[in-house]
Design an enzyme around this catalytic site. Sequence first.
Site, PDB file in Angstrom:
ATOM      1  N   ARG A 237       3.374  -4.947 -11.768  1.00  0.00           N
ATOM      2  CA  ARG A 237       3.534  -5.227 -10.344  1.00  0.00           C
ATOM      3  C   ARG A 237       4.961  -4.875  -9.969  1.00  0.00           C
ATOM      4  O   ARG A 237       5.901  -5.169 -10.737  1.00  0.00           O
ATOM      5  CB  ARG A 237       3.277  -6.711 -10.050  1.00  0.00           C
ATOM      6  CG  ARG A 237       1.809  -7.124 -10.099  1.00  0.00           C
ATOM      7  CD  ARG A 237       1.001  -6.530  -8.932  1.00  0.00           C
ATOM      8  NE  ARG A 237      -0.374  -6.979  -8.904  1.00  0.00           N
ATOM      9  CZ  ARG A 237      -1.419  -6.330  -9.418  1.00  0.00           C
ATOM     10  NH1 ARG A 237      -1.234  -5.173 -10.029  1.00  0.00           N
ATOM     11  NH2 ARG A 237      -2.629  -6.817  -9.318  1.00  0.00           N
ATOM     12  N   GLU A 266       4.070  -2.152  -1.050  1.00  0.00           N
ATOM     13  CA  GLU A 266       3.006  -1.139  -1.142  1.00  0.00           C
ATOM     14  C   GLU A 266       2.173  -1.169   0.125  1.00  0.00           C
ATOM     15  O   GLU A 266       1.841  -2.268   0.593  1.00  0.00           O
ATOM     16  CB  GLU A 266       2.123  -1.416  -2.360  1.00  0.00           C
ATOM     17  CG  GLU A 266       2.864  -1.208  -3.661  1.00  0.00           C
ATOM     18  CD  GLU A 266       1.989  -1.462  -4.899  1.00  0.00           C
ATOM     19  OE1 GLU A 266       0.753  -1.539  -4.758  1.00  0.00           O
ATOM     20  OE2 GLU A 266       2.550  -1.580  -5.990  1.00  0.00           O
ATOM     21  N   HIS A 285      -0.127   3.437  -6.933  1.00  0.00           N
ATOM     22  CA  HIS A 285      -0.881   2.339  -7.570  1.00  0.00           C
ATOM     23  C   HIS A 285      -2.280   2.814  -7.992  1.00  0.00           C
ATOM     24  O   HIS A 285      -3.298   2.344  -7.482  1.00  0.00           O
ATOM     25  CB  HIS A 285      -0.974   1.133  -6.616  1.00  0.00           C
ATOM     26  CG  HIS A 285      -1.314  -0.150  -7.329  1.00  0.00           C
ATOM     27  ND1 HIS A 285      -0.845  -1.367  -6.930  1.00  0.00           N
ATOM     28  CD2 HIS A 285      -2.081  -0.404  -8.422  1.00  0.00           C
ATOM     29  CE1 HIS A 285      -1.314  -2.318  -7.733  1.00  0.00           C
ATOM     30  NE2 HIS A 285      -2.062  -1.740  -8.649  1.00  0.00           N
TER      31      HIS A 285
HETATM   32  C1  8YV Z   1      -5.687  -2.565  -7.925  1.00  0.00           C
HETATM   33  C2  8YV Z   1      -4.816  -3.845  -9.951  1.00  0.00           C
HETATM   34  O1  8YV Z   1      -4.584  -3.138  -7.367  1.00  0.00           O
HETATM   35  O2  8YV Z   1      -6.576  -4.917 -11.075  1.00  0.00           O
HETATM   36  C3  8YV Z   1      -5.437  -5.005 -10.664  1.00  0.00           C
HETATM   37  O3  8YV Z   1      -4.752  -6.032 -10.810  1.00  0.00           O
HETATM   38  O4  8YV Z   1      -3.647  -3.748  -9.826  1.00  0.00           O
HETATM   39  C4  8YV Z   1      -5.700  -2.768  -9.419  1.00  0.00           C
HETATM   40  O5  8YV Z   1      -6.622  -2.351 -10.225  1.00  0.00           O
HETATM   41  C5  8YV Z   1      -6.769  -3.030  -7.062  1.00  0.00           C
HETATM   42  O6  8YV Z   1      -6.798  -4.431  -7.046  1.00  0.00           O
HETATM   43  C6  8YV Z   1      -8.110  -2.462  -7.267  1.00  0.00           C
HETATM   44  O7  8YV Z   1      -9.067  -2.954  -6.425  1.00  0.00           O
END
Ligand code: 8YV
Length: 329
Positions: A237, A266, A285
């Site tokens: 993150r 983001e 991301h």
């Molecule tokens: C995407 C992620 O941000 O799973 C996570 O924690 O960071 C990602 O895969 C997103 O949530 C996909 O929908």
Amino acid sequence: MKKRILAYGRLSEVQLAQLSREFEVQQFHGLASADDPEFRAALHEAHGLIGSSVAIPAELLDEAPNLEAIASVSVGYDNYPVAALTQRSILLCNTPDVLTETTADTGFALIMATARRVVELADFVRRGDWQKSIGPAHFGSDVHGKTLGLVGFGRIGAAVARRGALGFGMRVRYAMASPKPALEAELGAERRELDELLAESDFVCVTVPLSEATRHLIGAHELARMKPSAILVNIARGPVVDEAALIESLEMGRIRAAGLDVFEQEPLSPESPLPYMANVVALPHIGSATHETRDAMAQRAVDNLILALSGERPISLVNEDAWETRRGA
Ligand code: 8YV
């Protein structure tokens, strides 16, 4: 009467049909924020939520008196007020495991791209600057045989380490995790204090979840511990790394490069210098963003929500205590 759910993530036709058989589904396409008035109004009647990338603040739960479960299409759950959900016995489900290998692939892509300057040199060719055989000014550095330091050594960290140790003959070090004897035996990994790992590693890969304890875990002090030849990769993150300190380190040449899939803000602010720096590879991301994996994540979230709203234990549950209270109730 069917329970009511709000869906704001990308789901396939089959997954939507599966949900619609069980629930009254209200979809919110392209929901950018939970402040959306229509979404807030719909929350009053909702028993379940399914989606991702939208922060759900604790105050919003006052507007969701019937909420029983949230199925996030993500492994990370920093977008949710876990304590407040648990206090209200609302189940929070996530999607671990199904995205581990894909996210580790992204981490390794960033290791390779930064070390071998793949994006910078592809741009060089695209600009028509490849006029003669390249020299040391365009050389990169080896990945194989180097030291890979994992900050966080959970499922994804271990999968990155496995690629490094078994595919590239790298020495593996890890920090910010409890001892992992099985992985130490499998990969020859050694546990270190964070400062030691930073000083020893050629590649530092951040895979630790975001929490108040890990916010700005990698700041000016930590970056200063890294070798000037070292590369930082963040697939966790954005806020785990102090971005202003990172930009300064990169500009001053205190570390060699950074491969970043995540940012403090983001989508990345247009003012950020990061995408324009030659020694940075910035991605939007994409950690888990393959067709196969996003579909598997959505399916896991659908399965979690169906189980949770029918009183059964979901496959992947973040707040075990909420389940215990619901079961006892
Ligand atoms: C995407 C992620 O941000 O799973 C996570 O924690 O960071 C990602 O895969 C997103 O949530 C996909 O929908």
